[in-house]
Design an enzyme around this catalytic site. Sequence first.
Site, PDB file in Angstrom:
ATOM      1  N   ARG A 157     -29.182   3.014 -35.993  1.00 23.08           N
ATOM      2  CA  ARG A 157     -29.873   4.102 -36.688  1.00 23.08           C
ATOM      3  C   ARG A 157     -29.812   5.431 -35.922  1.00 23.08           C
ATOM      4  O   ARG A 157     -29.458   6.474 -36.488  1.00 23.08           O
ATOM      5  CB  ARG A 157     -31.333   3.709 -36.941  1.00 23.08           C
ATOM      6  CG  ARG A 157     -31.471   2.723 -38.081  1.00 23.08           C
ATOM      7  CD  ARG A 157     -32.846   2.116 -38.090  1.00 23.08           C
ATOM      8  NE  ARG A 157     -32.976   1.164 -37.004  1.00 23.08           N
ATOM      9  CZ  ARG A 157     -33.279  -0.119 -37.162  1.00 23.08           C
ATOM     10  NH1 ARG A 157     -33.527  -0.585 -38.354  1.00 23.08           N
ATOM     11  NH2 ARG A 157     -33.370  -0.930 -36.131  1.00 23.08           N
ATOM     12  N   ILE A 158     -30.149   5.382 -34.619  1.00 18.19           N
ATOM     13  CA  ILE A 158     -30.192   6.635 -33.857  1.00 18.19           C
ATOM     14  C   ILE A 158     -28.779   7.137 -33.560  1.00 18.19           C
ATOM     15  O   ILE A 158     -28.486   8.339 -33.686  1.00 18.19           O
ATOM     16  CB  ILE A 158     -31.021   6.451 -32.558  1.00 18.19           C
ATOM     17  CG1 ILE A 158     -32.472   6.091 -32.906  1.00 18.19           C
ATOM     18  CG2 ILE A 158     -30.967   7.709 -31.704  1.00 18.19           C
ATOM     19  CD1 ILE A 158     -33.350   5.714 -31.726  1.00 18.19           C
ATOM     20  N   ASP A 177     -19.344   0.055 -30.190  1.00 19.93           N
ATOM     21  CA  ASP A 177     -20.435  -0.797 -30.652  1.00 19.93           C
ATOM     22  C   ASP A 177     -19.807  -2.095 -31.161  1.00 19.93           C
ATOM     23  O   ASP A 177     -19.158  -2.117 -32.210  1.00 19.93           O
ATOM     24  CB  ASP A 177     -21.201  -0.091 -31.793  1.00 19.93           C
ATOM     25  CG  ASP A 177     -22.441  -0.867 -32.233  1.00 19.93           C
ATOM     26  OD1 ASP A 177     -22.456  -2.102 -32.089  1.00 19.93           O
ATOM     27  OD2 ASP A 177     -23.383  -0.220 -32.726  1.00 19.93           O
ATOM     28  N   THR A 234     -31.046   8.544 -23.975  1.00 16.95           N
ATOM     29  CA  THR A 234     -32.365   8.590 -24.629  1.00 16.95           C
ATOM     30  C   THR A 234     -32.734   7.190 -25.113  1.00 16.95           C
ATOM     31  O   THR A 234     -33.624   7.040 -25.943  1.00 16.95           O
ATOM     32  CB  THR A 234     -32.359   9.549 -25.843  1.00 16.95           C
ATOM     33  OG1 THR A 234     -31.314   9.143 -26.727  1.00 16.95           O
ATOM     34  CG2 THR A 234     -32.164  10.990 -25.438  1.00 16.95           C
ATOM     35  N   SER A 235     -32.037   6.167 -24.594  1.00 13.97           N
ATOM     36  CA  SER A 235     -32.282   4.817 -25.104  1.00 13.97           C
ATOM     37  C   SER A 235     -33.248   4.042 -24.214  1.00 13.97           C
ATOM     38  O   SER A 235     -34.452   4.012 -24.477  1.00 13.97           O
ATOM     39  CB  SER A 235     -30.953   4.082 -25.270  1.00 13.97           C
ATOM     40  OG  SER A 235     -31.175   2.881 -25.940  1.00 13.97           O
ATOM     41  N   ARG A 236     -32.739   3.434 -23.158  1.00 15.68           N
ATOM     42  CA  ARG A 236     -33.589   2.756 -22.189  1.00 15.68           C
ATOM     43  C   ARG A 236     -33.009   2.971 -20.796  1.00 15.68           C
ATOM     44  O   ARG A 236     -31.790   2.906 -20.600  1.00 15.68           O
ATOM     45  CB  ARG A 236     -33.678   1.246 -22.474  1.00 15.68           C
ATOM     46  CG  ARG A 236     -34.590   0.873 -23.641  1.00 15.68           C
ATOM     47  CD  ARG A 236     -36.069   1.168 -23.366  1.00 15.68           C
ATOM     48  NE  ARG A 236     -36.930   0.831 -24.482  1.00 15.68           N
ATOM     49  CZ  ARG A 236     -37.312   1.669 -25.434  1.00 15.68           C
ATOM     50  NH1 ARG A 236     -36.911   2.937 -25.414  1.00 15.68           N
ATOM     51  NH2 ARG A 236     -38.111   1.276 -26.401  1.00 15.68           N
ATOM     52  N   GLU A 265     -39.267   3.822 -14.883  1.00 15.29           N
ATOM     53  CA  GLU A 265     -40.221   4.777 -15.475  1.00 15.29           C
ATOM     54  C   GLU A 265     -41.626   4.220 -15.635  1.00 15.29           C
ATOM     55  O   GLU A 265     -42.600   4.972 -15.663  1.00 15.29           O
ATOM     56  CB  GLU A 265     -39.716   5.279 -16.840  1.00 15.29           C
ATOM     57  CG  GLU A 265     -39.732   4.222 -17.938  1.00 15.29           C
ATOM     58  CD  GLU A 265     -39.299   4.786 -19.297  1.00 15.29           C
ATOM     59  OE1 GLU A 265     -38.254   5.441 -19.347  1.00 15.29           O
ATOM     60  OE2 GLU A 265     -40.020   4.551 -20.290  1.00 15.29           O
TER      61      GLU A 265
END
Length: 347
Positions: A157-158, A177, A234-236, A265
């Site tokens: 989606r992102i 992917d 911006t994922s993990r 984090e």
Amino acid sequence: MKLAVFSAKAHDRTYLEQVRDARFPDLCKIDFHAFSLSQETVPLARGCDAICVFVNDTLDEAVLRALHAYGVRAILLRCAGFNHVHLPTAEALGLFVANVPAYSPEAVAEFAVALIQTLNRKTHRAYNRVREGNFNIEGLLGNTLHGKTVGIVGVGRIGLAAARIFNGFGCRLLAYDPFAGEEFRQYGTLVELDELLRESHIVSLHCPLTEGTKHLINEETLGKIRPGSLLVNTSRGGLIDTTAVIQALKTKQLGGLALDVYEAEGELFYNDHSGEIIEDDVLMRLMTFHNVLICGHQGFFTREALEEISGVTLSNLSDFVSGISCKNSLVTEGHVLARRDTEPVRL
Ligand code: NAI
């Protein structure tokens, strides 16, 4: 029904209460806890039927067992990622676990692009200079995005939302992917990771963190990237081996790094540590690079996304309470529902 919300910030309270009152007035009473869920804080779930957690809460085997022993039957993730939940244990205990798979893919994709353009055009440095009356543009040279190659790792989606935006910029798009659907092909070409790294001026990570993707960006893969390229995550945080990335920045193999997430984090993000000595030397080293931009996991943070997160979270809980099959359930639902036939939820 009593719901305990962990890692609750003011915005969580505002949006969850607003949505509950407007759409699910009789669903639950909500207790908000500012601290995260962990071995130490889990006793606070005693007497609650459900808990609601975020990305840096701990839901390992021990915490899940404790939750179950305290009477919790439903776990609501107010996020998409579920790498922090030990799902086999949840399933074995018959716990209901549901996430919010897509609250605003565009919010995260737009943030990734904002980070890239900040890093590329150095607006963060320009902002500081101008505030001091320094209008010199030396050192602020960037690159035109139009015509550049952008490599997207993970076109769910992102990743797809990011592809649509970069397509609008006139970029050439590549994606890696292994489970990609057809949709990406209208924007670009699916390739192997090595080719993506070799060709891309910008690499944007949008795949989930799994055992297979942990440290996907490591010393070896960093050795394959196009020299001087920009990397955005911006994922993990766990997708990147931070020590290796520091080395690649030092040798200039990597031209810049933008992070919204960081592998350690959990100790720091979402809290104010400005009055403390931060002991994470790896993070502190990262912060010394002029071409590194770090944000505290805020890609999701738009009004629209918060409204959607609260709505879907409470709708998941409502499904659980009503015994309706929940489309966002992450565990084998039959197991949970069968269990609830003999042990009804306390309302
Ligand atoms: P998604 O499930 O729609 O897409 C993930 C894509 O990654 C899928 O197409 C999947 O096939 C692909 N993938 C799986 N393994 C892969 C591998 N080894 N290599 C390359 N691709 C692989 O997920 P969505 O909604 O796009 O979210 C992506 C990630 O973004 C989430 O896992 C989450 O960690 C992160 N996220 C970050 C937020 C933030 O605030 N910074 C907010 C929301 C999500």
